[in-house]
Design a protein around this motif. Structure first.
Motif, PDB file in Angstrom:
ATOM      1  N   GLN A 281       5.059  13.860   2.716  1.00  5.99           N
ATOM      2  CA  GLN A 281       3.651  14.120   2.398  1.00  5.99           C
ATOM      3  C   GLN A 281       3.423  14.084   0.897  1.00  5.99           C
ATOM      4  OE1 GLN A 281       1.467  18.017   2.981  1.00  5.99           O
ATOM      5  NE2 GLN A 281       0.368  16.758   4.473  1.00  5.99           N
TER       6      GLN A 281
ATOM      7  N   ASP B 242       3.026  10.506   0.101  1.00  4.76           N
ATOM      8  CA  ASP B 242       1.729  10.039   0.587  1.00  4.76           C
ATOM      9  C   ASP B 242       0.614  10.466  -0.360  1.00  4.76           C
ATOM     10  OD1 ASP B 242      -0.822  10.360   2.518  1.00  4.76           O
ATOM     11  OD2 ASP B 242       0.541   8.863   3.350  1.00  4.76           O
TER      12      ASP B 242
ATOM     13  N   LYS C  72      -1.724   7.938  -2.468  1.00  5.81           N
ATOM     14  CA  LYS C  72      -3.145   8.068  -2.137  1.00  5.81           C
ATOM     15  C   LYS C  72      -3.981   8.322  -3.388  1.00  5.81           C
ATOM     16  CE  LYS C  72      -4.336  10.635   1.448  1.00  5.81           C
ATOM     17  NZ  LYS C  72      -5.107   9.789   2.390  1.00  5.81           N
TER      18      LYS C  72
ATOM     19  N   THR D 161       4.888   3.498   2.231  1.00  2.00           N
ATOM     20  CA  THR D 161       3.729   4.316   1.870  1.00  2.00           C
ATOM     21  C   THR D 161       2.870   3.610   0.837  1.00  2.00           C
ATOM     22  OG1 THR D 161       5.029   6.309   2.308  1.00  2.00           O
ATOM     23  CG2 THR D 161       2.994   6.587   1.079  1.00  2.00           C
TER      24      THR D 161
ATOM     25  N   SER E 248       0.932   0.963   2.533  1.00  3.78           N
ATOM     26  CA  SER E 248      -0.116   1.476   3.412  1.00  3.78           C
ATOM     27  C   SER E 248      -1.414   1.736   2.665  1.00  3.78           C
ATOM     28  CB  SER E 248       0.355   2.756   4.104  1.00  3.78           C
ATOM     29  OG  SER E 248       0.335   3.869   3.219  1.00  3.78           O
ATOM     30  N   TYR E 249      -1.342   1.904   1.344  1.00  5.86           N
ATOM     31  CA  TYR E 249      -2.545   2.073   0.534  1.00  5.86           C
ATOM     32  C   TYR E 249      -2.952   0.784  -0.168  1.00  5.86           C
ATOM     33  CZ  TYR E 249      -2.452   6.983   1.618  1.00  5.86           C
ATOM     34  OH  TYR E 249      -2.481   8.181   2.312  1.00  5.86           O
TER      35      TYR E 249
END
Length: 412
Positions: A104, A107, A111, A133, A136-137
């Motif tokens: 997390q 992430d 993010k 990760t 993914s962004y």
């Protein structure tokens, strides 16, 4: 009959790659024969402080199943402040946010720091979930070469020049890197800070293994070199030092960024599980962490030595392994007569022989490093390590008949 409408997934869904490492847990659970598990980066249960954790969970009373503070339980943050002050350099509560594991933390880092299309530089090879990760962004991820001293920082300006733009983030695992086990030198850390300042890039410093040094000399962290630096996003976890199933970690960031991270976390899970936070806090309050880590260090050192010895016995110079001073992993590259081995293709035969590992391409952005693999030495006893290496050698002999592998069948 009218056909059912087709759901159109957002374009970003195409970059949700998942984790080869985490998927291996399900794959291994499906096997019915004995497997020596060199794949997952985790201690075996006999090295986890189960009794102390059971006591910590059992002793909790009122409020243990309530929602908690999104920033983390105050008693746990207090203990993290003490731990960081003892092991690195003092930090402050307005920089800390307790996370649901190190993942997390990663992430939140990507993010908050990366927009779609931004350039992110990572180590090549690097932790597969870090790559996943960032992707993914919507990041454009470029791998930068590493050597026995970690990321080759002086090569980054050339990479940036070829890309034609500066990075928004640089992802690094500076201590006992996953998967190579190498450690970034102090000189390279200083240089990386200089480049981050020049480019305005965030250094995402993922350090799950820093407390698990069993050899060599301490290397100053980014926090020790530049305390409170606004371009360092520290990601930490108790998964590797206490137990992975707790899913408790933390980030240490600039206070302004921390407020954004709290808002982002509230949109994810509201708070990290309160029972686990309180258990970790009590474990720390009772002074269990330091002796627990001191117990682990000689065990991991013995297992690293055993794995390198067994690889030398079984493969000779046909497999070259790194030699870490801490952490969990060896990075092994097939050479000579075995250089043509594709470790993704080899995996099926290796699993049939009874040994699991993570193939090298899983740690790259481009599917390269096909003749390399990652082995975790932390999970297995020296005896099991010997058996696992024998099984790996049998699989390699099937893949490359006539490679002249030494006879296997037990530790010498």
């Amino acid at each position: 009959m009218t056909p059912a409408p087709t759901l159109a997934f957002p374009r970003s869904q195409r970059q949700l790659l998942g984790s080869v490492i985490d998927s291996s847990t399900s794959l291994l659970a499906e096997q019915t024969h004995d497997i020596v598990r060199f794949a997952m980066g985790a201690p075996n249960e006999d090295l986890m402080p189960i009794a102390a954790l059971d006591d910590a969970f059992a002793s909790q009373r009122s409020g243990r199943f309530d929602y908690g503070d999104s920033a983390g339980e105050p008693r746990l943050r207090e203990q993290i402040l003490r731990l960081v002050g003892e092991t690195e350099v003092a930090t402050t509560d307005d920089r800390l946010l307790v996370t649901t594991g190190g993942m997390q933390g990663l992430d939140l880092a990507f993010k908050l720091c990366v927009d779609p299309g931004d350039l992110v530089i990572v180590e090549a090879p690097t932790y597969t979930n870090g790559n996943a990760t960032a992707l993914s962004y919507g990041a454009e991820v470029i791998g930068a070469p590493t050597d026995a001293h970690g990321l080759i920082v002086d090569g980054l300006p050339e990479i940036v020049a070829r890309a034609g733009r500066t990075p928004k983030a640089i992802y690094t695992i500076p201590n006992f890197q996953n998967p190579m086990g190498v450690t970034l030198t102090r000189e390279r850390r200083v240089r990386l800070l200089e480049l981050a300042e020049r480019w305005g890039a965030m250094i995402i410093e993922d350090d799950p293994y820093g407390l698990l040094r069993f050899g060599g000399e301490h290397v100053a962290s980014f926090a020790e070199i530049a305390p409170g630096h606004p371009l360092v996003f520290q990601v930490r976890t108790f998964s590797k030092t206490i137990a992975p199933g707790l899913r408790v970690g933390w980030i240490d960031v600039d206070p302004e960024l921390r407020q954004l991270a709290i808002s982002a976390k509230q949109a994810m899970d509201t708070c990290t599980g309160v029972p686990a936070q309180n258990a970790v806090a009590m474990f720390l309050e009772n002074g269990h962490l330091a002796p627990h880590i001191e117990r682990l260090k000689p065990i991991y050192r013995e297992r690293k030595i055993a794995m390198r010895r067994e690889l030398e016995r079984a493969f000779g110079d046909r497999a070259v392994a790194t030699d870490p001073d801490g952490g969990f992993f060896l990075w092994v590259t097939f050479a000579g007569a075995l250089e043509s081995i594709d470790t993704e293709a080899l995996f099926t035969d290796a699993l049939a022989e009874g040994v699991a590992y993570i193939p090298g391409p899983a740690f790259t952005t481009d599917g390269s490093m096909r003749n390399s693999l990652r082995l975790c030495f932390a999970t297995s006893s020296p005896e099991r390590i010997a058996e696992g290496v024998d099984r790996l050698a049998r699989a390699a002999a099937l893949a490359v008949p006539g490679a002249g592998l030494p006879t296997v069948g037990g530790s010498s």
